[in-house]
Write a protein that holds these residues in place. Sequence first.
Motif, PDB file in Angstrom:
ATOM      1  N   PRO A  12       0.841  -1.205   0.000  1.00  0.00           N
ATOM      2  CA  PRO A  12       0.000   0.000   0.000  1.00  0.00           C
ATOM      3  C   PRO A  12       0.875   1.253   0.000  1.00  0.00           C
ATOM      4  N   ASN A  13       0.409   2.288  -0.670  1.00  0.00           N
ATOM      5  CA  ASN A  13       1.149   3.549  -0.768  1.00  0.00           C
ATOM      6  C   ASN A  13       0.339   4.644  -0.085  1.00  0.00           C
ATOM      7  N   ARG A  14       0.916   5.273   0.924  1.00  0.00           N
ATOM      8  CA  ARG A  14       0.252   6.423   1.563  1.00  0.00           C
ATOM      9  C   ARG A  14       0.869   7.706   1.025  1.00  0.00           C
ATOM     10  N   VAL A  15       0.010   8.557   0.483  1.00  0.00           N
ATOM     11  CA  VAL A  15       0.448   9.795  -0.148  1.00  0.00           C
ATOM     12  C   VAL A  15       0.105  10.978   0.753  1.00  0.00           C
ATOM     13  N   LEU A  16       1.107  11.824   0.999  1.00  0.00           N
ATOM     14  CA  LEU A  16       0.866  13.113   1.627  1.00  0.00           C
ATOM     15  C   LEU A  16       0.496  14.092   0.522  1.00  0.00           C
ATOM     16  N   PHE A  17      -0.688  14.655   0.628  1.00  0.00           N
ATOM     17  CA  PHE A  17      -1.248  15.506  -0.412  1.00  0.00           C
ATOM     18  C   PHE A  17      -1.185  16.949   0.079  1.00  0.00           C
ATOM     19  N   LEU A  18      -0.398  17.792  -0.579  1.00  0.00           N
ATOM     20  CA  LEU A  18      -0.252  19.188  -0.174  1.00  0.00           C
ATOM     21  C   LEU A  18      -1.118  20.067  -1.069  1.00  0.00           C
ATOM     22  N   ILE A  39       1.810  33.206  -2.970  1.00  0.00           N
ATOM     23  CA  ILE A  39       2.823  32.475  -3.737  1.00  0.00           C
ATOM     24  C   ILE A  39       3.995  32.019  -2.858  1.00  0.00           C
ATOM     25  N   ARG A  40       4.468  30.820  -3.132  1.00  0.00           N
ATOM     26  CA  ARG A  40       5.651  30.245  -2.491  1.00  0.00           C
ATOM     27  C   ARG A  40       6.473  29.519  -3.564  1.00  0.00           C
ATOM     28  N   PRO A  41       7.727  29.146  -3.250  1.00  0.00           N
ATOM     29  CA  PRO A  41       8.626  28.637  -4.293  1.00  0.00           C
ATOM     30  C   PRO A  41       8.124  27.444  -5.110  1.00  0.00           C
ATOM     31  N   THR A  42       7.360  26.513  -4.517  1.00  0.00           N
ATOM     32  CA  THR A  42       6.872  25.383  -5.321  1.00  0.00           C
ATOM     33  C   THR A  42       5.458  25.606  -5.838  1.00  0.00           C
ATOM     34  N   GLY A  43       4.873  26.793  -5.573  1.00  0.00           N
ATOM     35  CA  GLY A  43       3.563  27.059  -6.138  1.00  0.00           C
ATOM     36  C   GLY A  43       2.615  27.838  -5.262  1.00  0.00           C
ATOM     37  N   GLY A  44       2.686  27.663  -3.930  1.00  0.00           N
ATOM     38  CA  GLY A  44       1.754  28.391  -3.084  1.00  0.00           C
ATOM     39  C   GLY A  44       1.829  27.966  -1.633  1.00  0.00           C
ATOM     40  N   PHE A  45       1.180  28.749  -0.783  1.00  0.00           N
ATOM     41  CA  PHE A  45       1.144  28.478   0.648  1.00  0.00           C
ATOM     42  C   PHE A  45       0.398  27.174   0.918  1.00  0.00           C
ATOM     43  N   ILE A  46       0.963  26.329   1.777  1.00  0.00           N
ATOM     44  CA  ILE A  46       0.350  25.045   2.123  1.00  0.00           C
ATOM     45  C   ILE A  46      -0.606  25.279   3.288  1.00  0.00           C
ATOM     46  N   GLY A  47      -1.881  25.492   2.976  1.00  0.00           N
ATOM     47  CA  GLY A  47      -2.864  25.767   4.018  1.00  0.00           C
ATOM     48  C   GLY A  47      -3.556  24.513   4.513  1.00  0.00           C
ATOM     49  N   SER A  48      -3.620  23.502   3.650  1.00  0.00           N
ATOM     50  CA  SER A  48      -4.279  22.239   4.012  1.00  0.00           C
ATOM     51  C   SER A  48      -3.467  21.089   3.445  1.00  0.00           C
ATOM     52  N   LEU A  49      -3.641  19.937   4.044  1.00  0.00           N
ATOM     53  CA  LEU A  49      -2.975  18.745   3.524  1.00  0.00           C
ATOM     54  C   LEU A  49      -3.931  17.568   3.654  1.00  0.00           C
ATOM     55  N   GLY A  50      -3.589  16.513   2.981  1.00  0.00           N
ATOM     56  CA  GLY A  50      -4.445  15.341   3.012  1.00  0.00           C
ATOM     57  C   GLY A  50      -3.613  14.073   2.977  1.00  0.00           C
ATOM     58  N   PHE A  51      -4.261  12.964   3.250  1.00  0.00           N
ATOM     59  CA  PHE A  51      -3.625  11.649   3.177  1.00  0.00           C
ATOM     60  C   PHE A  51      -4.490  10.753   2.305  1.00  0.00           C
ATOM     61  N   ILE A  52      -3.870  10.129   1.331  1.00  0.00           N
ATOM     62  CA  ILE A  52      -4.580   9.227   0.434  1.00  0.00           C
ATOM     63  C   ILE A  52      -3.892   7.863   0.492  1.00  0.00           C
ATOM     64  N   ASP A  53      -4.651   6.833   0.819  1.00  0.00           N
ATOM     65  CA  ASP A  53      -4.127   5.460   0.824  1.00  0.00           C
ATOM     66  C   ASP A  53      -4.509   4.787  -0.485  1.00  0.00           C
ATOM     67  N   ILE A  54      -3.502   4.297  -1.203  1.00  0.00           N
ATOM     68  CA  ILE A  54      -3.732   3.609  -2.474  1.00  0.00           C
ATOM     69  C   ILE A  54      -3.254   2.165  -2.327  1.00  0.00           C
ATOM     70  N   ASN A  55      -4.126   1.230  -2.657  1.00  0.00           N
ATOM     71  CA  ASN A  55      -3.789  -0.186  -2.535  1.00  0.00           C
ATOM     72  C   ASN A  55      -4.386  -0.945  -3.711  1.00  0.00           C
ATOM     73  N   ASP A  72       4.661   7.589   2.160  1.00  0.00           N
ATOM     74  CA  ASP A  72       5.625   7.068   1.182  1.00  0.00           C
ATOM     75  C   ASP A  72       5.897   8.055   0.062  1.00  0.00           C
ATOM     76  N   SER A  73       4.901   8.860  -0.271  1.00  0.00           N
ATOM     77  CA  SER A  73       5.002   9.772  -1.404  1.00  0.00           C
ATOM     78  C   SER A  73       4.417  11.131  -1.017  1.00  0.00           C
ATOM     79  N   VAL A  74       4.810  12.149  -1.774  1.00  0.00           N
ATOM     80  CA  VAL A  74       4.270  13.498  -1.572  1.00  0.00           C
ATOM     81  C   VAL A  74       3.804  14.022  -2.924  1.00  0.00           C
TER      82      VAL A  74
END
Length: 239
Positions: A7-13, A20-36, A103-105
């Motif tokens: 299973p792969n757990r993804v940190l979703f930013l 604006i921030r260097p990779t695209g924008g301010f990280i105000g929320s995040l999520g977790f997605i489990d893929i299996n 495992d992934s972002v």
Amino acid sequence: FLGDRYPNRVLFLLQNNNEIRPTGGFIGSLGFIDINDGRIENIQVRDVYDFDGQAFARKPNSEISLVAGQDWGIRDSNTSPDFEISARQAKKFLEEAKGPGVDSVVAVDLEFVRAILEKTGPIEIEEYALTLNAENFDIVLSYLIESKTFGKQSPKEILKYFLADLEKKIFETLDPLELVSIIADGVNEKHVQMYSDNETVQAWFKELGAAGHLSPIAPYNDYLNVIAVSVGGNKTDMF
């Protein structure tokens, strides 16, 4: 990446490119997605401050302190325009805040969401009699969150409804190849960026152009790369 062997757990930013921030924008929320086994088994959306409030004070250097102040957390982790560096920082800060291991972002910004809404059509959030479309969703959501319409303790509650309805709309209205096309465009335009601890997966991201790397150049060559950072802009960059 799709959880074939493990299973792969993804940190979703979720990056707000109106601040604006260097990779695209301010990280105000995040999520977790489990893929299996190629299936999404679980999606959680959290306020970034749920974790940044748990971490010990982290002293940034003088440049980062201009943006982060004296408490450097996940919300300000994307300080490098090279996504692998910023993704590793976000992952490290999450671990320090005793968050779940990932495992992934993957990072997406508002322009990617807008591209999806242009294909799916408007989202109707019946609980709050809201209609959100490609033209108004960012301004309406920003207003509701910043004004703490849903209370000081859970100002981003509306995001859970919005993302749940958006997920449902995607699978109801979009052909899989159409969704792949939107993702490919997002990757090409740097609205979608990906990182994985797995070397094989990370090599695939690089091959796809999704790893968000700064391009190495040959000796005696130069290129111009302007990095903008909003300092106290508070979602006004779009204006």
